[in-house]
Enzyme design. Structure first.
Site, PDB file in Angstrom:
ATOM      1  N   ASP A   1      15.971  38.616   3.377  1.00  0.00           N
ATOM      2  CA  ASP A   1      17.106  37.728   3.643  1.00  0.00           C
ATOM      3  C   ASP A   1      18.381  38.253   2.984  1.00  0.00           C
ATOM      4  OD1 ASP A   1      15.551  36.071   5.157  1.00  0.00           O
ATOM      5  OD2 ASP A   1      15.316  34.517   3.633  1.00  0.00           O
TER       6      ASP A   1
ATOM      7  N   TYR B   1       7.165  23.147   9.709  1.00  0.00           N
ATOM      8  CA  TYR B   1       7.785  23.599  10.955  1.00  0.00           C
ATOM      9  C   TYR B   1       6.778  23.412  12.087  1.00  0.00           C
ATOM     10  CZ  TYR B   1      10.325  26.658   7.605  1.00  0.00           C
ATOM     11  OH  TYR B   1      11.033  27.182   6.558  1.00  0.00           O
TER      12      TYR B   1
ATOM     13  N   GLN C   1       2.429  26.121  17.337  1.00  0.00           N
ATOM     14  CA  GLN C   1       2.076  26.604  15.995  1.00  0.00           C
ATOM     15  C   GLN C   1       2.725  25.669  14.989  1.00  0.00           C
ATOM     16  OE1 GLN C   1       2.238  30.868  15.411  1.00  0.00           O
ATOM     17  NE2 GLN C   1       2.874  30.654  13.281  1.00  0.00           N
TER      18      GLN C   1
ATOM     19  N   HIS D   1      18.035  28.903  11.642  1.00  0.00           N
ATOM     20  CA  HIS D   1      17.685  27.831  10.705  1.00  0.00           C
ATOM     21  C   HIS D   1      17.492  28.392   9.306  1.00  0.00           C
ATOM     22  CE1 HIS D   1      14.741  25.266   8.545  1.00  0.00           C
ATOM     23  NE2 HIS D   1      15.546  24.327   8.987  1.00  0.00           N
TER      24      HIS D   1
ATOM     25  N   HIS E   1      17.074  32.151   9.911  1.00  0.00           N
ATOM     26  CA  HIS E   1      16.057  32.786  10.732  1.00  0.00           C
ATOM     27  C   HIS E   1      16.081  32.235  12.150  1.00  0.00           C
ATOM     28  CE1 HIS E   1      13.604  33.197   6.740  1.00  0.00           C
ATOM     29  NE2 HIS E   1      14.513  34.147   6.862  1.00  0.00           N
TER      30      HIS E   1
ATOM     31  N   ASN F   1       3.677  25.584  10.808  1.00  0.00           N
ATOM     32  CA  ASN F   1       3.764  26.340   9.554  1.00  0.00           C
ATOM     33  C   ASN F   1       4.231  25.432   8.427  1.00  0.00           C
ATOM     34  OD1 ASN F   1       3.220  28.626  11.096  1.00  0.00           O
ATOM     35  ND2 ASN F   1       5.330  29.354  11.094  1.00  0.00           N
TER      36      ASN F   1
ATOM     37  N   ARG G   1       0.817  -1.225   0.000  1.00  0.00           N
ATOM     38  CA  ARG G   1       0.000   0.000   0.000  1.00  0.00           C
ATOM     39  C   ARG G   1       0.844   1.265   0.000  1.00  0.00           C
ATOM     40  NH1 ARG G   1      -2.887  -0.899   5.492  1.00  0.00           N
ATOM     41  NH2 ARG G   1      -0.700  -1.475   5.918  1.00  0.00           N
TER      42      ARG G   1
ATOM     43  N   LYS H   1      12.162  24.607  16.922  1.00  0.00           N
ATOM     44  CA  LYS H   1      11.520  24.135  15.692  1.00  0.00           C
ATOM     45  C   LYS H   1      11.800  22.648  15.493  1.00  0.00           C
ATOM     46  CE  LYS H   1      12.413  28.525  13.300  1.00  0.00           C
ATOM     47  NZ  LYS H   1      13.015  29.172  12.127  1.00  0.00           N
TER      48      LYS H   1
ATOM     49  N   ARG I   1      16.020  30.055   1.951  1.00  0.00           N
ATOM     50  CA  ARG I   1      15.276  30.729   3.015  1.00  0.00           C
ATOM     51  C   ARG I   1      16.097  30.672   4.299  1.00  0.00           C
ATOM     52  NH1 ARG I   1       9.467  31.268   1.854  1.00  0.00           N
ATOM     53  NH2 ARG I   1       8.896  30.059   0.015  1.00  0.00           N
TER      54      ARG I   1
END
Length: 200
Positions: free
Chosen positions: A169, A132, A47, A119, A62, A49, A23, A72, A59
């Site tokens: 950035d 995240y 939270q 990160h 941060h 994201n 499967r 995170k 990216r």
């Protein structure tokens, strides 16, 4: 699952055991009891994201000021990415150093990034989706950005053409500038304190 601390104190990789049949696949992305035993403290999601990126999108780097702080738990749920954690904790034995991990949907591998550690990632495929799971909710004005191309960090992103980056950035301060501005957390070396103190 296999939980391994990296060369950066408090940064862990989590590699799940996959169960495969005709499967498809099944794996546990995170089990709180085992994970918190490795961390030595609770990790409570506040939270979640997602971001979706084109190939060669960069990216980061941060982080979040302490307080409020934000840990995170990062996974790649579609595509593949080169994940980087950078120790931004002033006084840490690994300050300014980084660890690089390849994350992809096939492996289900995850990286835990504690408070005070920056990160970032480079998308290796089109339509790369990263998840995240965060220990705190977003608080406007608390984000800490460090330039991912800072030559003093010398992060081996591995791109062959200039990456797609946000204006924010691209204009982010270097590590030295962020430290001089008092934006970075302060390392506490207690064996129980993976949580850094607020920068003064």
């Amino acid at each position: 699952m296999r939980i391994t601390e990296t060369a950066l104190p408090g940064v862990y990789t989590v590699t799940p055991d996959r169960l495969r049949d005709r499967r498809g696949d099944f794996y546990e992305a995170m089990r709180a009891g085992e994970f918190e035993k490795a961390l030595g403290h609770p990790f409570v999601p506040r939270q979640i994201n997602y971001s979706v990126s084109r190939r060669n999108t960069l990216r980061g780097v941060h982080g979040v000021t302490v307080p409020p702080g934000q840990a995170k738990y990062v996974t790649c749920v579609r595509g593949a990415l080169r994940d980087v954690a950078v120790d931004l904790r002033v006084g840490s034995p690994a300050f300014g150093e980084h660890v690089v991990n390849e994350l992809d949907a096939e492996s289900g591998r995850a990286v835990y990034v504690p408070e005070g550690v920056g990160h970032g990632f480079l998308a290796l495929t089109d339509d790369t989706c990263i998840c995240y799971v965060l220990s705190s909710e977003h608080v406007p004005g608390t984000q800490v950005d460090v330039n991912p191309l800072d030559p003093d960090l010398a992060i081996p992103w591995g791109f062959t053409e200039h990456p797609l980056m946000s204006e924010k950035d691209a204009r982010a301060p270097t590590l030295a500038e962020a430290m001089a501005a008092g934006l970075l957390a302060t390392w506490r070396g207690s064996p129980h304190a993976r949580r850094p103190a607020a920068a003064r």
